[in-house]
Design an enzyme around this catalytic site. Structure first.
Site, PDB file in Angstrom:
ATOM      1  N   SER A 228       8.685 -12.062  12.074  1.00 31.63           N
ATOM      2  CA  SER A 228       9.462 -11.302  12.924  1.00 31.63           C
ATOM      3  C   SER A 228       9.759  -9.862  12.377  1.00 31.63           C
ATOM      4  CB  SER A 228      10.860 -11.998  12.232  1.00 31.63           C
ATOM      5  OG  SER A 228      11.224 -11.792  10.875  1.00 31.63           O
ATOM      6  N   VAL A 231      12.584  -9.863   9.496  1.00 32.42           N
ATOM      7  CA  VAL A 231      11.571 -10.210   7.476  1.00 32.42           C
ATOM      8  C   VAL A 231      10.751  -8.468   7.894  1.00 32.42           C
ATOM      9  CG1 VAL A 231      10.447 -11.018   6.119  1.00 32.42           C
ATOM     10  CG2 VAL A 231      12.315 -12.196   7.853  1.00 32.42           C
ATOM     11  N   GLY A 232      10.358  -8.566   8.940  1.00 38.95           N
ATOM     12  CA  GLY A 232       9.181  -7.176   9.041  1.00 38.95           C
ATOM     13  C   GLY A 232       9.823  -6.218   7.746  1.00 38.95           C
ATOM     14  N   GLU A 249       2.650  -6.770  11.863  1.00 35.39           N
ATOM     15  CA  GLU A 249       2.962  -7.522  13.463  1.00 35.39           C
ATOM     16  C   GLU A 249       3.722  -8.161  13.930  1.00 35.39           C
ATOM     17  OE1 GLU A 249      -0.104  -6.716  15.201  1.00 35.39           O
ATOM     18  OE2 GLU A 249      -1.805  -6.146  13.471  1.00 35.39           O
ATOM     19  N   CYS A 283       3.202 -13.892  19.208  1.00 41.06           N
ATOM     20  CA  CYS A 283       4.115 -12.617  20.485  1.00 41.06           C
ATOM     21  C   CYS A 283       3.865 -11.792  21.301  1.00 41.06           C
ATOM     22  CB  CYS A 283       3.967 -12.235  18.498  1.00 41.06           C
ATOM     23  SG  CYS A 283       1.628 -12.126  17.903  1.00 41.06           S
ATOM     24  N   GLU A 384      13.315 -11.714  21.886  1.00 40.91           N
ATOM     25  CA  GLU A 384      12.291 -12.888  21.232  1.00 40.91           C
ATOM     26  C   GLU A 384      12.832 -13.945  21.471  1.00 40.91           C
ATOM     27  OE1 GLU A 384       9.772 -11.884  18.146  1.00 40.91           O
ATOM     28  OE2 GLU A 384       8.281 -12.210  19.725  1.00 40.91           O
TER      29      GLU A 384
HETATM   30  P1  NDP Z   1       9.743 -14.628   9.745  1.00 41.90           P
HETATM   31  O1  NDP Z   1       9.864 -13.872   9.716  1.00 41.90           O
HETATM   32  O2  NDP Z   1      10.529 -14.931   8.932  1.00 41.90           O
HETATM   33  O3  NDP Z   1       8.116 -15.666   8.936  1.00 41.90           O
HETATM   34  C1  NDP Z   1       6.854 -15.046   8.688  1.00 41.90           C
HETATM   35  C2  NDP Z   1       6.344 -15.373   7.401  1.00 41.90           C
HETATM   36  O4  NDP Z   1       6.835 -14.514   6.674  1.00 41.90           O
HETATM   37  C3  NDP Z   1       6.633 -16.765   6.712  1.00 41.90           C
HETATM   38  O5  NDP Z   1       5.380 -16.825   5.982  1.00 41.90           O
HETATM   39  C4  NDP Z   1       7.748 -16.494   5.811  1.00 41.90           C
HETATM   40  O6  NDP Z   1       8.033 -17.142   5.278  1.00 41.90           O
HETATM   41  C5  NDP Z   1       7.580 -15.237   5.163  1.00 41.90           C
HETATM   42  N1  NDP Z   1       8.852 -14.766   5.099  1.00 41.90           N
HETATM   43  C6  NDP Z   1      10.213 -15.418   5.052  1.00 41.90           C
HETATM   44  N2  NDP Z   1      10.700 -15.034   4.467  1.00 41.90           N
HETATM   45  C7  NDP Z   1      10.134 -13.248   3.734  1.00 41.90           C
HETATM   46  C8  NDP Z   1      10.636 -12.190   2.528  1.00 41.90           C
HETATM   47  N3  NDP Z   1      12.386 -11.781   2.732  1.00 41.90           N
HETATM   48  N4  NDP Z   1      10.054 -11.716   2.085  1.00 41.90           N
HETATM   49  C9  NDP Z   1       8.028 -11.725   2.715  1.00 41.90           C
HETATM   50  N5  NDP Z   1       8.172 -12.712   3.873  1.00 41.90           N
HETATM   51  C10 NDP Z   1       9.278 -13.749   3.850  1.00 41.90           C
HETATM   52  O7  NDP Z   1       9.819 -16.047  11.338  1.00 41.90           O
HETATM   53  P2  NDP Z   1      10.284 -17.275  11.199  1.00 41.90           P
HETATM   54  O8  NDP Z   1       9.220 -18.100  10.762  1.00 41.90           O
HETATM   55  O9  NDP Z   1      11.739 -17.334  10.975  1.00 41.90           O
HETATM   56  O10 NDP Z   1      10.245 -17.591  12.893  1.00 41.90           O
HETATM   57  C11 NDP Z   1      11.458 -16.739  13.561  1.00 41.90           C
HETATM   58  C12 NDP Z   1      11.362 -15.625  14.215  1.00 41.90           C
HETATM   59  O11 NDP Z   1       9.863 -14.590  14.223  1.00 41.90           O
HETATM   60  C13 NDP Z   1      10.954 -16.492  15.696  1.00 41.90           C
HETATM   61  O12 NDP Z   1      11.901 -17.369  16.965  1.00 41.90           O
HETATM   62  C14 NDP Z   1       9.996 -15.000  16.120  1.00 41.90           C
HETATM   63  O13 NDP Z   1      11.231 -14.750  17.120  1.00 41.90           O
HETATM   64  C15 NDP Z   1       9.486 -14.694  15.374  1.00 41.90           C
HETATM   65  N6  NDP Z   1       8.018 -14.988  14.914  1.00 41.90           N
HETATM   66  C16 NDP Z   1       7.340 -13.665  15.812  1.00 41.90           C
HETATM   67  C17 NDP Z   1       5.746 -14.512  15.276  1.00 41.90           C
HETATM   68  C18 NDP Z   1       4.881 -13.091  15.523  1.00 41.90           C
HETATM   69  O14 NDP Z   1       3.590 -14.018  15.913  1.00 41.90           O
HETATM   70  N7  NDP Z   1       4.805 -11.776  15.849  1.00 41.90           N
HETATM   71  C19 NDP Z   1       5.517 -15.018  14.770  1.00 41.90           C
HETATM   72  C20 NDP Z   1       6.561 -15.830  14.447  1.00 41.90           C
HETATM   73  C21 NDP Z   1       7.349 -15.638  13.880  1.00 41.90           C
HETATM   74  P3  NDP Z   1       8.672 -19.117   5.180  1.00 41.90           P
HETATM   75  O15 NDP Z   1       7.905 -19.958   6.519  1.00 41.90           O
HETATM   76  O16 NDP Z   1       8.466 -19.584   3.638  1.00 41.90           O
HETATM   77  O17 NDP Z   1      10.218 -17.914   5.687  1.00 41.90           O
END
Ligand code: NDP
Length: 481
Positions: A228, A231-232, A249, A283, A384
């Protein structure tokens, strides 16, 4: 129930906390699939230590030899398409055909990167001084953390790990909490390919603990993240405080613009494919259609024709073309957006509801949903959603379509369906996106740079040769003889 540990320095190491967590099948959430290490900062410290120890020898391994091992990994992925694909479907939910396709794509990306390990690493320059020369080489960054999402549990890690290895880096890999099983199998293939212990380490557990610890560890030279934008950007801020490199990404709100298009059948087919694959949890999914009013009714009819043929079900069942959403959280997010759309008066043409009375037992199924006459400022049109929801926005003409296409904070992919060559060039020039597609959906290819602008990404594009910018440091060398 099988308990799986971390993999650190080639060894199966139980988590320091002694705790494990279970993952579930999103098609039958009552079904627990396996348990995985619930890791903490101590596990991250030892994984980074193992990577730092393995890094120098791996960096010294000649590039062409690293490439041979990566070619082996590519072949192992190719040979495990069915078995690994099944695991992807079990823990992620997508249809088996999609999962098998994902593993095949991971093989193709690994193959490209295997070749990169033998390609030129720099440039030579004429010197300002006589009897001298200057040249550059690309050296490994060192230890790289790869933090991955759940929507592509094989290809996203391979997209990060293969280039890291090709250019001589060691890796600590943190998969999404929901999809550690595919990650574990990937580690097994990496081991079977002959890649040395410690070159790739796996730590499972919560992003807020494992991801944070990786981002803050001073021995981690770069963090490659997919997920997301929220978080990014948080992660980029933390990493930049200690001047670590990041590759992000992030999300997308990818438009399909349809103006003066003679082949609306083909456009509708491409749009529906790109919108609903992986239940829209991509994405690069097409997540809004922007169509000229004059051709909107004809396009909508054709879109509905294809949507009505989507077969929602358990991804392992023959004939399923769309699986459940990945989790309860994702289901509730989608429900929230759809409710908001319905309450604000957008016209629901299809779907708009869950397909099970008790999603916790029967699966996180949501009907493929199409909204028409969505205002350009509606959350459906700009945020999104990451689900099987396709909003249709009607506009006057091409200029308004371009303006609306650019009116979100994202800039990942954008498609145009048209028969007018001038629009093709105008669209590619005027739309802010990392990837432009003309007369086809938003599918990328295994060797072409992949990335986004605005809130969709930062740092070097992944896939293809551009990934090298992230995984290496350039060194300039001056020689006087
Ligand atoms: P996140 O951004 O939370 O998760 C992506 C990765 O980051 C996971 O491995 C997650 O771990 C990890 N993460 C979470 N918090 C932290 C942190 N503070 N520091 C470092 N790494 C962290 O996405 P979500 O899975 O919560 O999805 C939420 C939304 O994000 C979706 O609804 C969508 O809109 C978007 N998304 C976009 C993606 C893309 O391909 N661009 C892919 C996935 C989501 P963990 O799984 O343990 O939480």
């Amino acid at each position: 129930m099988q308990k799986h540990t971390n993999i650190i320095g080639g060894q199966r190491i139980p988590p320091a906390s002694g705790k494990y967590y279970a993952i579930r099948n999103p098609a039958r959430p009552g079904e627990r699939l396996a348990e995985f290490a619930d890791s903490n900062e101590a596990d991250v410290r030892s994984a980074v230590g193992a990577a730092a120890e393995a890094a120098p020898a791996w960096a010294e391994t000649p590039g062409p030899h690293r490439g041979v091992l990566l070619f082996r990994l590519a072949q192992l992925l190719e040979d495990s398409k069915e078995a690994l694909g099944r695991i992807v479907t079990l823990e992620q939910g997508k249809s088996l055909a999609e999962s098998i396709g994902e593993v095949g794509r991971a093989a193709a990306e690994a193959r490209f990167m295997a070749g990169e390990a033998s390609r030129p690493l720099g440039h030579t320059f004429p010197s300002e001084r006589p009897g001298a020369s200057c040249f550059t080489v690309a050296e490994p960054l060192g230890v790289v953390a790869t933090i991955c999402p759940w929507n592509f549990p094989v290809v996203t890690p391979v997209r990060k790990i293969a280039p890291a290895l090709a250019w001589g880096n060691a890796v600590v890999f943190k998969p999404a909490s929901l999809t550690p099983w595919s990650a574990l199998h990937l580690l097994d293939l990496i081991d079977r390919a002959g890649i040395p212990p410690g070159a790739v380490n796996l730590v499972t557990g919560a992003g807020s603990v494992v991801g944070e610890a990786l981002t803050h560890d001073a021995r981690v030279n770069g963090v490659s993240f997919t997920g997301s934008s929220r978080v990014g950007s948080h992660l980029a801020e933390a990493a930049s405080r200690r001047l670590a490199r990041v590759q992000l990404e992030l999300g997308g709100k990818n438009p399909a613009v349809v103006v003066d298009c003679r082949d609306l059948d083909a456009a509708a087919r491409e749009i529906v494919g790109a919108a609903f694959l992986c239940s829209g949890q991509r994405c690069t999914a097409i997540s809004r259609v922007i169509v000229a009013e004059a051709e909107a009714d004809s396009l909508v009819d054709r879109i509905l024709y294809h949507v009505d043929r989507i077969k929602v079900g358990d991804g392992l069942q023959t004939g399923t073309t769309m699986g459940p959403l990945v989790s309860d959280v994702q289901l509730r997010t989608v429900q929230g957006y759809v409710r908001q759309g319905q309450e604000s008066g957008c016209e629901v043409l299809r779907g708009g509801r869950t397909l099970t009375d008790d999603p916790q037992r029967e699966g996180y199924y949501f009907a493929p949903t199409v909204f028409d006459r969505v205002p350009a400022e509606s959350p459906l049109a700009v945020e999104e959603i990451f689900g099987p929801v396709l909003p249709i926005l009607r506009v006057r003409d091409f200029d308004e379509a371009v303006r609306v296409a650019n009116a979100t904070r994202y800039g990942l992919a954008a498609s145009l369906f048209t028969s007018r060559p001038a629009y093709m060039h105008e669209f590619a020039r005027r739309v802010s996106a990392g990837m432009i597609h003309i007369n086809h959906g938003t599918a990328s290819q295994a060797h072409v740079p992949f990335g986004g602008v605005k809130d969709s990404g930062q740092g070097a594009y992944s896939i293809g040769h551009t990934a090298r910018e992230f995984y290496t440091n350039v060194k300039a060398i001056y020689v006087k003889w």
